[in-house]
Design an enzyme around this catalytic site. Structure first.
Site, PDB file in Angstrom:
ATOM      1  CE1 TYR A 138      -3.592   2.399  -0.009  1.00 32.59           C
ATOM      2  CE2 TYR A 138      -3.704   2.280   2.389  1.00 32.59           C
ATOM      3  CZ  TYR A 138      -4.167   2.794   1.194  1.00 32.59           C
ATOM      4  OH  TYR A 138      -5.204   3.699   1.195  1.00 32.59           O
ATOM      5  CG  ASP A 174       8.810  -2.593   7.134  1.00 29.02           C
ATOM      6  OD1 ASP A 174       8.671  -1.357   7.236  1.00 29.02           O
ATOM      7  OD2 ASP A 174       8.302  -3.268   6.223  1.00 29.02           O
ATOM      8  N   GLY A 176       6.491   0.611  10.476  1.00 28.97           N
ATOM      9  CA  GLY A 176       5.262   0.848   9.724  1.00 28.97           C
ATOM     10  C   GLY A 176       5.143  -0.165   8.603  1.00 28.97           C
ATOM     11  N   GLY A 178       2.907  -2.356   7.485  1.00 24.92           N
ATOM     12  CA  GLY A 178       1.714  -2.718   6.735  1.00 24.92           C
ATOM     13  C   GLY A 178       1.402  -4.196   6.850  1.00 24.92           C
ATOM     14  N   GLY A 180       3.193  -6.423   5.542  1.00 19.68           N
ATOM     15  CA  GLY A 180       4.454  -7.157   5.473  1.00 19.68           C
ATOM     16  C   GLY A 180       4.966  -7.420   4.080  1.00 19.68           C
ATOM     17  CB  SER A 200      -3.045  -1.819  11.278  1.00 20.99           C
ATOM     18  OG  SER A 200      -4.103  -2.561  10.702  1.00 20.99           O
ATOM     19  CD  GLN A 203      -1.636  -2.165   7.782  1.00 19.66           C
ATOM     20  OE1 GLN A 203      -0.914  -1.751   8.692  1.00 19.66           O
ATOM     21  NE2 GLN A 203      -1.709  -1.562   6.619  1.00 19.66           N
ATOM     22  CB  CYS A 359      -4.044  11.007  -4.098  1.00 24.78           C
ATOM     23  SG  CYS A 359      -4.618  11.412  -2.430  1.00 24.78           S
TER      24      CYS A 359
END
Length: 389
Positions: A138, A174, A176, A178, A180, A200, A203, A359
């Site tokens: 992401y 790592d 943050g 996510g 993985g 999260s 996650q 975005c």
């Protein structure tokens, strides 16, 4: 909504059309980037509330546009706010500061960070599984000699691995992490051992399941980076799309934590969206609906934060790739919508498409970019980094 200095809707429409004349955007035109107004209250809402009003009025079905990404690209490239003269601002009672990007963000406490992460990343794994690549990455892909989203994301993951100089047996953190995607890729392809920090629950649960199914040496830690105390320092630290959630008041601590956890001869690869100017606030619509309390750091803010902590070995701008990544995500989202519609609803669909495509337009306009930094300890006499592109 009553304006402080009311003018009729026709006058607002004329003012709106005048603002758009140099952008090649027409009201109710036939091109895919033209705005089709379905409710004339749209004009006062946008003039009153700026970007928040623009996004919310789209969510409420007050206007349509086939190609929102190109609409936003044209709006940002022509800096429409600068064209509002003082007389026009007075007429519509507009607080221009409220219309600017990066307008409303608060410092990130540990407790607030946990709430903010959950509000976005715990929306549902089903949504992200349908939208993202097969590895569930992401963040911005790297569209360098590739054709598909899966290829672009693997190219990005491999680029980071090469910049970090990964070797079998290295221990990698790592920050943050996510779901993985980086850790799983690095463990598979480079034989490293990875720990990942995330706030999260969704996650961490799915990411650990994916890693365990592949029998990879990957572990998820549900903890804030400020609270994490590893038993030993890491050979490498990676952080991809995380510092955007940290907040300017915490940049110094963020880099101090990374420095504390990195071996003396280690490298830190930081991947982040970058703002074109220093700010401590974000777009009010993005803040309210997508990333509460997020802010994209500027180059100056990052350079000041790493001062007396790290040496900047390399900087690489891959911002043009995020435009393509976001468009690809939106295409996947649109294809999957029939399976998601009952759970998420029509207003969410409009919100999510507006998020992805607006975005994409901002990256296309180069209003924001993506930087990859390679950092080393300031006292490292023999740098281990070798330039990769």
């Amino acid at each position: 909504m009553i304006l402080s200095n009311p003018i009729d809707q026709h006058g607002l429409q004329s003012l709106f059309e005048d603002l758009l004349k140099d952008t090649d955007i027409e009201i109710n035109g036939s091109r895919p980037w033209d705005v089709k107004v379905l409710d004339n209250a749209f004009y006062s809402r946008v003039f009153r509330q700026g970007s928040l009003g623009l996004g919310e009025s789209y969510m409420d079905g007050m206007w349509e546009c086939e190609q929102i990404d190109e609409l936003i690209n044209r709006v940002l490239r022509h800096d429409l706010e600068a064209h509002l003269d003082n007389k026009a601002k007075f007429k519509i009672g507009l607080n221009v500061a409220g219309a600017k990007l990066r307008d409303f963000v608060n410092p990130q406490s540990i407790n607030r960070a946990k709430e903010d992460v959950s509000s976005h990343y715990d929306l549902g794994n089903d949504l992200f599984q349908k939208m993202l690549d097969k590895r569930m990455t992401y963040t911005c892909g790297y569209w360098h000699h590739v054709e598909t989203l899966d290829e672009a994301q693997e190219a990005k993951l491999d680029l980071i691995c090469r910049k970090a100089g990964l070797k079998p047996g290295m221990r990698v953190l790592d920050i943050g992490c996510g779901w993985g995607s980086f850790m799983n890729y690095a463990a598979e392809k480079y034989g490293v051992i990875c720990d990942g920090i995330t706030l999260s629950h969704e996650q961490a649960a799915l990411g650990q399941q994916i890693a365990d199914d592949k029998r990879l040496p990957v572990s998820f830690v549900l903890q804030d980076y400020r609270e994490y105390q590893p038993k030993e320092k890491y050979d490498r630290i990676i952080s991809v799309g995380m510092i955007e959630h940290v907040g300017p008041s915490n940049y110094d601590e963020y880099f101090r934590c990374a420095k504390r956890m990195l071996k003396d001869d280690g490298l830190f690869v930081l991947h982040t969206i970058g703002g074109k100017e220093s700010a401590d606030k974000t777009d009010p619509w993005i803040d309210k609906y997508i990333f509460p309390n997020g802010v994209c750091p500027s180059f100056v803010q990052l350079a000041q934060a790493v001062e007396n902590k790290f040496v900047i070995e390399d900087v690489h701008n891959i911002g043009e790739s995020y435009d393509k990544t976001l468009v690809a995500w939106c295409e996947n989202f649109d294809k999957a919508w029939p399976e998601l519609a009952e759970k998420y609803g029509e207003r969410f669909r409009r919100m999510w498409r507006y998020y992805l495509l607006s975005c994409a337009g901002a990256f296309r306009a180069r209003n924001i970019n993506v930087w990859q930094f390679v950092l080393s300890h300031e006292n490292l006499s023999q740098p281990t980094y070798v330039r990769q592109i």
